[in-house]
Design a protein around this motif. Structure first.
Motif, PDB file in Angstrom:
ATOM      1  N   LEU A  91       7.421   8.611  -6.161  1.00 52.71           N
ATOM      2  CA  LEU A  91       7.010   7.534  -5.259  1.00 52.71           C
ATOM      3  C   LEU A  91       8.231   6.694  -4.903  1.00 52.71           C
ATOM      4  N   THR A  92       8.542   6.654  -3.631  1.00 55.18           N
ATOM      5  CA  THR A  92       9.724   5.923  -3.171  1.00 55.18           C
ATOM      6  C   THR A  92       9.561   5.547  -1.702  1.00 55.18           C
ATOM      7  N   PRO A  93      10.064   4.354  -1.317  1.00 60.51           N
ATOM      8  CA  PRO A  93      10.004   4.009   0.106  1.00 60.51           C
ATOM      9  C   PRO A  93      10.854   4.949   0.970  1.00 60.51           C
ATOM     10  N   SER A 136       6.271   8.064   0.286  1.00 69.04           N
ATOM     11  CA  SER A 136       6.134   6.613   0.431  1.00 69.04           C
ATOM     12  C   SER A 136       4.702   6.315   0.863  1.00 69.04           C
ATOM     13  N   ILE A 137       4.176   5.146   0.485  1.00 72.72           N
ATOM     14  CA  ILE A 137       2.844   4.796   1.008  1.00 72.72           C
ATOM     15  C   ILE A 137       2.936   3.839   2.189  1.00 72.72           C
ATOM     16  N   GLY A 138       4.132   3.520   2.627  1.00 72.64           N
ATOM     17  CA  GLY A 138       4.273   2.662   3.801  1.00 72.64           C
ATOM     18  C   GLY A 138       5.623   1.970   3.806  1.00 72.64           C
ATOM     19  N   ASP A 139       5.962   1.417   4.950  1.00 69.79           N
ATOM     20  CA  ASP A 139       7.293   0.821   5.102  1.00 69.79           C
ATOM     21  C   ASP A 139       7.351  -0.606   4.577  1.00 69.79           C
ATOM     22  N   TYR A 140       7.251  -0.729   3.270  1.00 66.53           N
ATOM     23  CA  TYR A 140       7.438  -2.000   2.570  1.00 66.53           C
ATOM     24  C   TYR A 140       7.859  -1.624   1.157  1.00 66.53           C
ATOM     25  N   VAL A 141       8.461  -2.568   0.437  1.00 69.40           N
ATOM     26  CA  VAL A 141       8.985  -2.234  -0.884  1.00 69.40           C
ATOM     27  C   VAL A 141       8.140  -2.895  -1.977  1.00 69.40           C
ATOM     28  N   LEU A 142       7.696  -2.078  -2.933  1.00 67.88           N
ATOM     29  CA  LEU A 142       6.922  -2.566  -4.079  1.00 67.88           C
ATOM     30  C   LEU A 142       7.832  -2.602  -5.308  1.00 67.88           C
ATOM     31  N   THR A 143       7.319  -3.196  -6.390  1.00 66.17           N
ATOM     32  CA  THR A 143       8.155  -3.334  -7.587  1.00 66.17           C
ATOM     33  C   THR A 143       8.208  -2.050  -8.415  1.00 66.17           C
TER      34      THR A 143
HETATM   35  N1  ADE Z   1       8.030   2.269  -4.592  1.00 65.74           N
HETATM   36  C1  ADE Z   1       8.366   1.056  -4.104  1.00 65.74           C
HETATM   37  N2  ADE Z   1       7.890   0.887  -2.891  1.00 65.74           N
HETATM   38  C2  ADE Z   1       7.199   2.014  -2.554  1.00 65.74           C
HETATM   39  C3  ADE Z   1       6.473   2.462  -1.428  1.00 65.74           C
HETATM   40  N3  ADE Z   1       6.334   1.703  -0.326  1.00 65.74           N
HETATM   41  N4  ADE Z   1       5.918   3.679  -1.454  1.00 65.74           N
HETATM   42  C4  ADE Z   1       6.056   4.461  -2.539  1.00 65.74           C
HETATM   43  N5  ADE Z   1       6.739   4.112  -3.635  1.00 65.74           N
HETATM   44  C5  ADE Z   1       7.303   2.908  -3.661  1.00 65.74           C
END
Ligand code: ADE
Length: 257
Positions: A91-93, A136-143
């Motif tokens: 999982l990564t942006p 990625s699940i979308g164009d934003y950054v999670l922790t």
């Molecule tokens: N890890 C941090 N941000 C993410 C995102 N938008 N989608 C998937 N993994 C993530």
């Protein structure tokens, strides 16, 4: 479907997915969920799983060794059932954006492994060794990758027979034919002066079906013009689109669906 999640926060995944529809499907044995704590695989005596980045810079990077050993352990577990190397989703942006098509495709797998990163990321070498899909699940950054993994597991599971109470509902809802779902109503017939559309009370199934299809078209046109443009329409749809929306031509047309 057997899900394996590699994470530093297994309790987060466990708690989130053991409720409601997904929790019930796990209880019924249609799904299984195995959360592996990456920290359990560290060989460092203080239990570290991260270190400073080579070359400097802010934050910490998750080390390769515990991630790799955790992965090996999962492979051994899966190997025992004789299904070979699993797909490993990181999982990564920076990944491909998750959507309903990807969700349906992943639902065909027997085993899926999710790798959740934290801090500034994971040592590139172990990613190159084990990851098959960057998502990625979308164009934003999670922790971290835990919420994205839970989002994906929830969505993928809905496509697996027996997870939803009625198999039809996965087929008729939003995105199933490229359009958004039509509006739904339930009792009472009148709420604060607003009546349920007459056609839904008529018992005339063909009319109800036509009305719902038209509502789907209208709603998609208003809310998601990008989806409206890509959907496939037939002759009856076109009549509605011309009369209601004043649009004469669409990109994808077939005589009868
Ligand atoms: N890890 C941090 N941000 C993410 C995102 N938008 N989608 C998937 N993994 C993530």
């Amino acid at each position: 479907m057997n899900y394996y999640v590699m994470t530093l926060f297994p309790e987060m995944i466990e708690q989130g997915l053991h409720t409601s529809v997904i929790g019930r499907a796990i209880g019924k044995g249609i799904l299984s969920l195995h959360c592996e704590n990456i920290r359990d695989y560290t060989k460092e005596k203080h239990g570290h799983v991260d270190d400073y980045p080579y070359g400097g810079g802010a934050g910490m990077v998750m080390q390769a060794q515990p991630v790799y050993d955790c992965y090996q352990n999962i492979c051994e577990k899966i190997g025992e059932t004789g299904t070979g190397k699993p797909r490993v989703i990181y999982l990564t942006p920076q990944g491909k954006t998750f959507d309903q098509t990807m969700s349906r495709e992943l639902a065909q797998e027997e085993n899926l492994v999710f790798l959740c990163g934290h801090y500034e990321g994971i040592d590139e070498r172990v990613l190159e060794m084990i990851v098959t899909d960057y998502v990625s699940i979308g164009d934003y950054v999670l922790t971290g990758g835990e919420l994205p993994a839970m989002v994906m597991i929830d969505s993928i599971s809905r496509n697996i027979p027996g997870v939803l109470n009625n198999d039809i509902s996965a087929e008729t809802e939003s995105f199933s034919d490229g359009l958004l779902e039509y509006p739904q109503y339930t009792r009472p017939e009148e709420f604060m002066g607003q009546r349920v559309p007459d056609v839904l009370l008529s018992g005339h199934h063909a009319n109800i079906e036509r009305w719902r299809r038209n509502q789907s078209i209208l709603r998609t046109y208003e809310r998601r013009p990008d989806l409206f443009e890509e959907a496939v329409y037939d002759k009856k749809d076109m009549k509605f689109i011309r009369e209601e929306l004043g649009i004469q031509r669409v990109k994808h047309y077939i005589e009868k669906k």
